[in-house]
Motif scaffolding. Sequence first.
Motif, PDB file in Angstrom:
ATOM      1  N   ASP B  34       3.215   8.168   6.249  1.00 13.80           N
ATOM      2  CA  ASP B  34       3.043   8.000   7.684  1.00 13.80           C
ATOM      3  C   ASP B  34       2.813   9.323   8.394  1.00 13.80           C
ATOM      4  O   ASP B  34       2.641   9.359   9.601  1.00 13.80           O
ATOM      5  CB  ASP B  34       4.254   7.273   8.278  1.00 13.80           C
ATOM      6  N   TRP B  37      -0.307   9.488  10.548  1.00 15.90           N
ATOM      7  CA  TRP B  37      -0.191   8.741  11.798  1.00 15.90           C
ATOM      8  C   TRP B  37       0.710   9.466  12.798  1.00 15.90           C
ATOM      9  O   TRP B  37       0.452   9.468  14.002  1.00 15.90           O
ATOM     10  CB  TRP B  37       0.322   7.328  11.515  1.00 15.90           C
ATOM     11  N   GLU B  52       4.550  -3.307  17.853  1.00 21.20           N
ATOM     12  CA  GLU B  52       4.045  -3.824  16.585  1.00 21.20           C
ATOM     13  C   GLU B  52       4.411  -5.291  16.410  1.00 21.20           C
ATOM     14  O   GLU B  52       4.299  -5.844  15.315  1.00 21.20           O
ATOM     15  CB  GLU B  52       4.563  -2.972  15.423  1.00 21.20           C
ATOM     16  N   ASP B  95      -5.938   6.100   8.610  1.00 22.54           N
ATOM     17  CA  ASP B  95      -5.097   7.301   8.675  1.00 22.54           C
ATOM     18  C   ASP B  95      -5.607   8.456   7.827  1.00 22.54           C
ATOM     19  O   ASP B  95      -5.646   9.599   8.271  1.00 22.54           O
ATOM     20  CB  ASP B  95      -3.677   6.975   8.183  1.00 22.54           C
ATOM     21  N   ASN B 127      -3.214   3.628   5.212  1.00 19.35           N
ATOM     22  CA  ASN B 127      -2.997   2.588   6.199  1.00 19.35           C
ATOM     23  C   ASN B 127      -4.227   2.483   7.089  1.00 19.35           C
ATOM     24  O   ASN B 127      -4.839   3.494   7.428  1.00 19.35           O
ATOM     25  CB  ASN B 127      -1.773   2.906   7.065  1.00 19.35           C
ATOM     26  N   ARG B 129      -5.322   0.746  10.755  1.00 23.84           N
ATOM     27  CA  ARG B 129      -4.640   0.233  11.953  1.00 23.84           C
ATOM     28  C   ARG B 129      -5.643  -0.239  12.996  1.00 23.84           C
ATOM     29  O   ARG B 129      -6.672   0.416  13.197  1.00 23.84           O
ATOM     30  CB  ARG B 129      -3.821   1.342  12.631  1.00 23.84           C
ATOM     31  N   MET B 141      -0.224  -2.981  18.040  1.00 25.82           N
ATOM     32  CA  MET B 141      -0.811  -2.453  16.804  1.00 25.82           C
ATOM     33  C   MET B 141      -0.546  -3.373  15.617  1.00 25.82           C
ATOM     34  O   MET B 141       0.557  -3.898  15.463  1.00 25.82           O
ATOM     35  CB  MET B 141      -0.239  -1.061  16.504  1.00 25.82           C
ATOM     36  N   THR B 143      -1.183  -3.247  11.265  1.00 26.69           N
ATOM     37  CA  THR B 143      -1.445  -2.261  10.201  1.00 26.69           C
ATOM     38  C   THR B 143      -1.568  -2.961   8.854  1.00 26.69           C
ATOM     39  O   THR B 143      -0.835  -3.911   8.570  1.00 26.69           O
ATOM     40  CB  THR B 143      -0.275  -1.245  10.137  1.00 26.69           C
ATOM     41  N   LYS B 144      -2.476  -2.487   8.046  1.00 27.18           N
ATOM     42  CA  LYS B 144      -2.612  -2.967   6.657  1.00 27.18           C
ATOM     43  C   LYS B 144      -2.826  -1.763   5.753  1.00 27.18           C
ATOM     44  O   LYS B 144      -3.504  -0.810   6.128  1.00 27.18           O
ATOM     45  CB  LYS B 144      -3.826  -3.896   6.521  1.00 27.18           C
TER      46      LYS B 144
END
Lengths: 313, 276
Positions: B34, B37, B52, B95, B127, B129, B141, B143-144
């Motif tokens: 992360d 991000w 989220e 990201d 990720n 987003r 948001m 995210t996958k």
Amino acid sequence: MARRASIERAAGLALLLLAGPAAAVEPPVDPLPVVEIAPGDYVHHGLHEEIAPDDGGDIANVGFIVGEQAVAVIDTGGSARIGARLLAAIRRVTDLPIRYVVNTHVHPDHVFGDAAFEASGAQFVGHANLPRALAARGAYYLAELQRTLGAAAEGSRVVAPDITVADRATLELGGRTLEVVAWPAAHTDNDLTVYDRASGTLWAGDLLFLKRTPVIDGSLNGWLAAIDELRRLPAERVVPGHGPVSAPWPRALDAEAGYLSTLRDEIRRIIARGGTIEQALKTAGQGSRADWLLFDRTNARNVVTAFTELEWE
Amino acid sequence: MSRSLSSALHRLFPALAVAGAVGASAVPALAADDDAWTDLRPMLFGERPISEAPGVVSLDAPYRAQDAAIVPITIEAKIPQTPERYIKTVTLVIDQNPVPVAAVFHLTPRIGLATLATRVRVNSYSNVRAIAETNDGALFMATKFVKATGGCSAPALKDQDAALARLGKMKLKPMKDEAVPGLRRVQLLISHPNNSGLQMDQITHLYVPPHYVTDIAVDYGDRTLMTVEGAISLSEDPSIHFYYRPDGADRMAVTVKDSENMTFEGSWPVAADAGS
């Protein structure tokens, strides 16, 4: 026996020259096993695997053709080490100079052995589009090879062709003429085939896959058109880029043509009814699944590639 | 067209230069972290809260990409576009890409539903987003995580001659599936190499120059339906599936601009009513 020993000495000397001062500490190069499929045509069978440390990049069929005065190499394998082993295999068979190294297309499993032949004085031969493809892809392919093979990738690098072929060319080996044809986009947009007139052997590169799932990285329509044209060649046998070292001609084309044309028909139907890539991925090509090795990932990629080509029709 | 968010895109371009210097040899992260991000978020959205919670936007992407250069992504809107409440902007972020903002979609209520599909490059395990901003300024948001390697630096064009011959051609195709009552769905296809500029020629050591779509404007009737800011993370031959609410107008017009100041235009008849 005396003759054999002298050949082995000559091979050892050639390798010493090739490897330079470091040769004293290098292990001897183990020649690739090759089969003489027709008089003067020698093929090494590549494994049906992805490039991995275990196989060292030895996953494509490679080989050489011996004329009265010189040798032509057809593809060099997936790493400099495989290329060096191919060179050792050549030196077991003949001391004649290597006049040409033909790269049938840009893919890493066919070209990264080139470095082993740079010192041989051979001229490198490629499709007129090969320099452009090497420019766009070479750095990525090399980085991936180094990441995948680690130390076994050592010495592998991109070698630019000395001779490019836009349409047709002939290569003379002394008493033996090779006919090189540059194809419009098919398996890739830089495919060459080599026809050895003396033995009636067609070296198809990756325009022909047998057993291993064909990879579309050029144009599906172009490939099917190339297959129709290839069929007319009066060859007796073919060396596929992947599959058995020799196969009967032109029957060897049938399985690949069947897979590719079915895939095209199915994707066209999905596009015609407003479908998406995601929908095509679920069904297209699946009927051929049992007929091919390494099917799932390659077919999925083929669906994406073919879809993005066919949606412009 | 709006330039407001393009500053967000361009602020991120120093990242592109860094990636170019490092080259394609960067080893992909084993798992998406992360950190990227954490750095991107304040550049794009400052300190604004981002929800989220589900209910406004969701994201569909393959867990493992079949082709890292052409990864199909669907951003699904969970609320209809009404004049009172609608999704105004969707920012699509990858990201770990050298240019993380793939696209910014500026939407109107007239699209009916802010469900969008496109195709992106994914350079390493990352990720992905979608950040939706509603007209009241709230951010949501989805995210996958996508496993892919080399989507930006790797080979994209399969048949370079065909791609160049077709540069700038466009198609607008009606989509027959996925009907939503009262709405129509179309696919806009733009033939463009969308070169990332990240491929280095191993022989000349020069980079293949970047050349990519920067702006797409879609008008329905005489008014703007949607505008899109793009960058190199969109796949070659950019594709966008979107809805519109037929209101009697029977034409759609598209203007595309690219990084070399080329402009391409197209106009098509479209269904003027929602049909049965």
